[in-house]
Design a protein around this motif. Structure first.
Motif, PDB file in Angstrom:
ATOM      1  N   PRO A  33     -25.308 -38.178  30.003  1.00 53.56           N
ATOM      2  CA  PRO A  33     -23.344 -38.291  29.734  1.00 53.56           C
ATOM      3  C   PRO A  33     -22.606 -38.648  30.230  1.00 53.56           C
ATOM      4  O   PRO A  33     -21.362 -39.297  29.528  1.00 53.56           O
ATOM      5  CB  PRO A  33     -22.919 -36.993  29.906  1.00 53.56           C
ATOM      6  N   ILE A 237     -24.443 -26.575  29.673  1.00 52.82           N
ATOM      7  CA  ILE A 237     -23.275 -26.873  29.399  1.00 52.82           C
ATOM      8  C   ILE A 237     -23.782 -28.732  28.423  1.00 52.82           C
ATOM      9  O   ILE A 237     -23.232 -28.964  28.036  1.00 52.82           O
ATOM     10  CB  ILE A 237     -22.308 -27.207  30.606  1.00 52.82           C
ATOM     11  N   ALA A 238     -24.370 -29.304  29.633  1.00 53.68           N
ATOM     12  CA  ALA A 238     -25.080 -30.244  28.672  1.00 53.68           C
ATOM     13  C   ALA A 238     -25.688 -30.626  27.882  1.00 53.68           C
ATOM     14  O   ALA A 238     -25.303 -31.434  26.740  1.00 53.68           O
ATOM     15  CB  ALA A 238     -25.542 -31.041  29.852  1.00 53.68           C
ATOM     16  N   CYS A 240     -25.104 -27.878  25.530  1.00 53.81           N
ATOM     17  CA  CYS A 240     -23.922 -27.707  24.513  1.00 53.81           C
ATOM     18  C   CYS A 240     -22.703 -28.767  23.874  1.00 53.81           C
ATOM     19  O   CYS A 240     -22.739 -29.215  23.008  1.00 53.81           O
ATOM     20  CB  CYS A 240     -23.219 -27.095  24.953  1.00 53.81           C
ATOM     21  N   VAL A 241     -22.935 -29.445  25.073  1.00 54.51           N
ATOM     22  CA  VAL A 241     -22.419 -30.941  24.520  1.00 54.51           C
ATOM     23  C   VAL A 241     -22.741 -32.127  23.823  1.00 54.51           C
ATOM     24  O   VAL A 241     -21.888 -32.205  22.894  1.00 54.51           O
ATOM     25  CB  VAL A 241     -21.590 -31.926  26.155  1.00 54.51           C
ATOM     26  N   ARG A 242     -24.185 -31.865  24.124  1.00 55.48           N
ATOM     27  CA  ARG A 242     -25.375 -33.232  23.255  1.00 55.48           C
ATOM     28  C   ARG A 242     -25.309 -32.454  21.943  1.00 55.48           C
ATOM     29  O   ARG A 242     -25.554 -33.079  20.698  1.00 55.48           O
ATOM     30  CB  ARG A 242     -26.852 -33.349  24.121  1.00 55.48           C
ATOM     31  N   VAL A 245     -20.748 -30.989  20.414  1.00 54.42           N
ATOM     32  CA  VAL A 245     -20.363 -31.641  20.493  1.00 54.42           C
ATOM     33  C   VAL A 245     -20.262 -33.471  19.873  1.00 54.42           C
ATOM     34  O   VAL A 245     -20.838 -33.606  20.035  1.00 54.42           O
ATOM     35  CB  VAL A 245     -19.214 -31.855  21.819  1.00 54.42           C
TER      36      VAL A 245
END
Length: 245
Positions: A33, A237-238, A240-242, A245
């Motif tokens: 990320p 969390i990674a 979710c972001v990947r 977002v």
């Protein structure tokens, strides 16, 4: 990347490799990320593939004396390979989002159970019974969306093995999947133009593994468990972001 950006990425590599040495997880989750802020995510994935493969290999070799204390590594590895084949074939046209949501929910449930029932663990009988299915599930996720670490990390952690046996287990399984990934990348010519960056990324990874190993030896059993739970949370969390977002 300019010097400032390169410094940020190298710091992420160092943090990720130390986390990897302490918990067996963390290098791609932290580095990709951050690197993707400055280069294409495809470049980030390819560049970190070899350093991550080497880190898993080195850590597995360092902890090889704990092999008798591990559980079901063969079953997990073999079923994981089979699951990866099916995942690649069956889920190639399936949207990522439902699969990722299911994985995030599963991790959240495991983390919640860890705090509600700290002594909860998978028995020897349960691990023998379910490891082939878990390996197949992890392989399927790897083949479908390229992610299996949270499943492997949660399952192995539920055994409550010694630190060395835990690290040996997860890094061995990651090494098998990483070898397949790196082989595909090399065969497809994805390393072209990225060889220098890949080799340079190996230097801080290999240099900081001893630091992380010594740090792991100094933390308490509870701190080691919390570090693993923390990496599982970071993985969620990674994801979710990947994905969103």
């Amino acid at each position: 990347m300019d010097g400032y950006q390169l410094t940020i990425v190298l710091v992420a590599v160092v943090i990720g490799s130390v986390s990897k040495a302490v918990t067996g997880m963390g290098l791609p989750v932290i580095v990709i990320p951050v690197a993707a802020l400055f280069v294409d995510i495809e470049d980030a994935v390819v560049i970190i593939a070899l350093p991550n493969l080497l880190a898993n290999g080195v850590l597995a070799i360092r902890e090889r004396a704990h092999l008798p204390d591990t559980r079901n590594l063969g079953a997990l590895a073999i079923s994981g390979v089979i699951g990866a084949v099916f995942g690649t074939l069956l889920f190639v046209n399936v949207p990522d989002e439902p699969i990722v949501v299911a994985l995030i929910v599963a991790i959240a449930v495991y983390i919640t159970m860890f705090f509600l029932k700290p002594d909860l663990r998978t028995s020897m009988e349960q691990s023998h019974r379910w490891s082939p299915a878990v390996g197949a599930l992890a392989g399927t996720f790897q083949g479908a969306i390229g992610i299996s670490g949270p499943i492997v990390g949660s399952w192995i952690h539920s055994f409550r093995l010694s630190r060395g046996a835990h690290i040996l287990s997860v890094t061995t399984l990651f090494f098998f999947s990483g070898s397949a990934q790196f082989g595909v990348l090399a065969a497809n010519g994805e390393l072209s133009g990225r060889v220098v960056a890949t080799l340079l990324a190996c230097i801080p990874v290999l240099a900081t593994i001893p630091v992380g190993t010594r740090l792991r030896d100094r933390v308490s059993g509870r701190s080691f468990d919390l570090a693993i739970i923390g990496m599982l949370a970071v993985s969620s969390i990674a994801l979710c972001v990947r994905t969103f977002v």
